[in-house]
Write an enzyme that holds these catalytic residues in place. Structure first.
Site, PDB file in Angstrom:
ATOM      1  N   ASN A   7      35.102  40.195  49.142  1.00  0.00           N
ATOM      2  CA  ASN A   7      34.997  39.761  47.889  1.00  0.00           C
ATOM      3  C   ASN A   7      34.542  38.406  47.974  1.00  0.00           C
ATOM      4  OD1 ASN A   7      35.598  38.861  45.057  1.00  0.00           O
ATOM      5  ND2 ASN A   7      37.429  39.455  45.114  1.00  0.00           N
ATOM      6  N   ARG A  90      33.094  43.955  46.588  1.00  0.00           N
ATOM      7  CA  ARG A  90      33.491  43.928  45.128  1.00  0.00           C
ATOM      8  C   ARG A  90      32.344  43.162  44.594  1.00  0.00           C
ATOM      9  NH1 ARG A  90      37.094  39.793  41.891  1.00  0.00           N
ATOM     10  NH2 ARG A  90      36.932  40.902  39.879  1.00  0.00           N
ATOM     11  N   HIS A 179      37.711  43.883  35.582  1.00  0.00           N
ATOM     12  CA  HIS A 179      39.059  44.429  36.453  1.00  0.00           C
ATOM     13  C   HIS A 179      38.974  45.996  36.510  1.00  0.00           C
ATOM     14  CE1 HIS A 179      41.510  40.630  34.760  1.00  0.00           C
ATOM     15  NE2 HIS A 179      40.907  40.466  35.911  1.00  0.00           N
ATOM     16  N   ARG A 239      41.905  30.903  30.980  1.00  0.00           N
ATOM     17  CA  ARG A 239      40.754  31.424  29.726  1.00  0.00           C
ATOM     18  C   ARG A 239      41.736  31.360  28.556  1.00  0.00           C
ATOM     19  NH1 ARG A 239      39.221  35.709  33.617  1.00  0.00           N
ATOM     20  NH2 ARG A 239      38.065  34.901  35.172  1.00  0.00           N
ATOM     21  N   GLU A 383      43.243  47.297  44.494  1.00  0.00           N
ATOM     22  CA  GLU A 383      41.785  47.197  44.245  1.00  0.00           C
ATOM     23  C   GLU A 383      40.879  47.424  45.469  1.00  0.00           C
ATOM     24  OE1 GLU A 383      40.912  44.133  40.741  1.00  0.00           O
ATOM     25  OE2 GLU A 383      42.600  43.505  41.679  1.00  0.00           O
TER      26      GLU A 383
END
Ligand code: AMP
Length: 400
Positions: A7, A90, A179, A239, A383
Site C-alpha cells: 500500500n 492497493r 474503502h 476531513r 483489507e
C-alpha cells in the site's frame, strides 16, 4: 502461495507478506518519512518487532529495504525474493474503468495515469509502487485492487451529482466512493453471519481516521457516503465531510483562500481535529470529553450524529435493514460511539444490547439484543486479506 501486499502512499508505505490460502501473515510493517529521513517498522514471527532508522530518499530505496529485511538478518521470514509468488497492490482510484481487481499491465498503468487528476496524491504513489515491484521482483505477477471498485455497482441516480450533466460526460464528475475493499470484506462476512440468504440489506460503517458508510443489497453496493474524492460524507479525523458549497465559498472569500488552501482546510484541519481543537484521534478527544472539555464533547456528538443520519438514509435506500456493521479503529473499538449511533433506532429494528456492546473481543460478533429485528455486527476489517485473495484468484486463473 505467498503474496507481498503493498500500500504505497505519498511519503509512506505499508506492507504485509501473507499466504492467502492459510491466511497466515508472515510479516507486516510500514516505512514512514520517505524522502525526509526514513523509519522502517517491521513485525514478524510471534510478536517480534524491529525498528530501523535508515535513509529512504525515494520509494525505491524504501521497497529495497523492506525486501532485504524480509530476506535477511533479524527480521528474516523468507530465504529470497523468489519465495514471493505475486504482489498485490492497493490502488486508490479506478474511476469507471476498473470495477474489479486486475493484473497489472502497461495498459492498466496507462489507464491509471489518466485517472491521476481524480486522485493526484494517491494514484502516482500506487503506480510508482507497481513499477518498482516489477523492477525489484522481476518476473512475478502484480495485481491492482482498487478502493473504488466495489462501489461501481451503484445505480446512476445514486452516484450522479445534480450538476449540469456535461460535467459528468466531460470530466467524470460523479461519486465513486472509497474503502471498497473494507466495505466488500465486511458486508460479505455479514452476509455469512445472517440466517437470511436472499434480499440481504446490509449497512457497513467503516469508521477510522477516514470514515465512510455503504448500503449493500444482496452483496452489491447501492450507495456510499464518499464522493469524487474521500472528503465527502462523514466527519472524519481531519476531513470535514459534507459541507455546503455556499459555506465553502464564503469561507474562501472571508479567509482569502485559494482552492488548494480551502482543500487543505477541508482535508487536513477539519473534522474531529477542527471541532475539538485538540486531536484528530478519537481516543484523545474522548478523554478530553471525560475531563469536561465542551469542544471535545461537541466533536464526539457530531461524529455519532453524522453516522446515525447516514444509517437512517441507507435504511430508506435499502427498504429496511438486516444488519448494521461497525468496523475500522473506531467502529471496532468504541462501544460509546456504537451506543450513541444506535440509540433510538429501535423503530428501524435496530436494538443494541449494552452488555454485548461493552464486551471487548477481536472476533466478529453480534451486539444486538435477541429480540432485535435486525442484527448489529462488529466485524474487524481485513483489507489486506481481500488484496491477497484477489491476487491469488487472478494469478491462479480462478478469476479472469
Ligand atoms: P483506523 O484509521 O481504522 O486505524 O482508526 C483510527 C481511529 O480509531 C482513531 O481515531 C483512534 O482514536 C480510533 N480508536 C482506536 N481505538 C479506539 C478506542 N479504543 N476507542 C475509541 N477510538 C479508538
Amino acid at each position: 502461495m505467498l503474496v507481498f501486499i503493498l500500500n504505497a502512499g505519498s511519503s509512506s508505505l505499508k506492507y504485509q507478506l501473507m499466504n492467502p490460502v492459510s491466511k497466515e501473515v508472515l510479516a507486516v510493517g510500514l516505512c514512514e518519512r520517505i524522502g525526509i529521513d526514513g523509519v522502517l517498522k517491521h513485525e514478524f514471527g510471534d510478536d517480534a518487532k524491529l525498528k530501523l532508522e535508515v535513509a529512504m530518499p525515494t520509494h525505491k530505496e524504501a521497497i529495497e529495504l523492506v525486501l532485504k529485511t524480509l530476506c535477511e538478518g533479524e527480521g528474516k521470514v523468507i530465504d529470497s525474493i523468489n519465495d514471493i509468488d505475486a504482489i498485490g497492490h492497493r490502488a486508490v482510484h479506478g474511476g469507471e474503468e476498473f470495477a474489479s481487481s486486475v493484473m497489472v499491465s502497461p495498459k492498466v498503468i496507462e489507464t491509471m495515469k489518466k485517472l491521476i487528476p481524480l486522485a493526484p496524491l494517491h494514484n502516482p504513489a500506487n503506480i510508482m509502487g507497481m513499477e518498482i515491484c516489477q523492477e525489484l521482483i522481476p518476473g512475478k505477477p502484480n495485481v491492482a485492487v482498487f478502493d473504488t471498485a466495489f462501489h461501481q455497482t451503484m445505480p446512476d441516480y445514486a452516484y450522479m451529482y445534480a450538476l449540469p450533466y456535461d460535467q459528468y460526460t466531460k470530466h467524470g464528475i460523479r461519486k465513486y466512493g472509497f474503502h471498497g475493499t473494507s466495505h466488500y470484506f465486511v458486508s460479505n462476512e455479514a452476509q455469512g453471519m445472517l440466517d437470511k440468504k436472499h434480499n440481504t440489506r446490509v449497512i457497513v460503517c467503516h469508521l477510522g481516521n477516514g470514515s465512510s458508510v455503504s448500503a449493500v443489497l444482496n452483496g452489491k453496493c447501492i450507495d456510499t457516503s464518499m464522493g469524487l474524492t474521500p472528503v465527502q460524507g462523514l466527519m472524519m479525523g481531519t476531513r470535514a465531510g459534507d459541507v455546503g458549497a455556499g459555506a465553502l465559498s464564503y469561507m474562501m472569500s472571508q479567509e482569502n483562500l485559494t482552492i488548494d488552501g480551502a482543500l487543505d482546510v477541508m482535508n487536513k484541519k477539519s473534522g474531529i481535529l477542527g471541532i475539538s481543537g485538540k486531536s484528530s484521534d478519537l481516543r484523545e478527544v474522548l478523554e478530553g470529553m471525560q475531563a469536561g472539555d465542551e469542544r471535545c464533547k461537541l466533536a464526539v456528538e457530531m461524529v455519532a450524529y453524522n453516522i446515525k443520519k447516514y444509517v437512517g438514509a441507507y435504511v430508506a435506500a435499502l427498504d429496511g435493514v438486516d444488519a448494521l456493521c461497525f468496523t475500522g479503529g473506531i467502529g471496532e473499538n468504541s462501544a460509546l460511539i456504537r451506543e450513541i449511533v444506535c440509540a433510538g433506532l429501535d423503530g428501524m429494528g435496530l436494538n443494541i444490547d449494552p452488555t454485548k456492546n461493552n464486551k471487548r473481543s477481536q472476533e466478529p460478533r453480534d451486539i444486538a439484543t435477541n429480540s432485535s429485528t435486525a442484527r448489529i455486527f462488529v466485524i474487524p476489517t481485513n483489507e489486506e486479506y481481500v488484496i491477497a485473495n484477489d491476487t491469488y484468484k487472478i494469478v491462479t486463473g480462478l478469476e479472469k
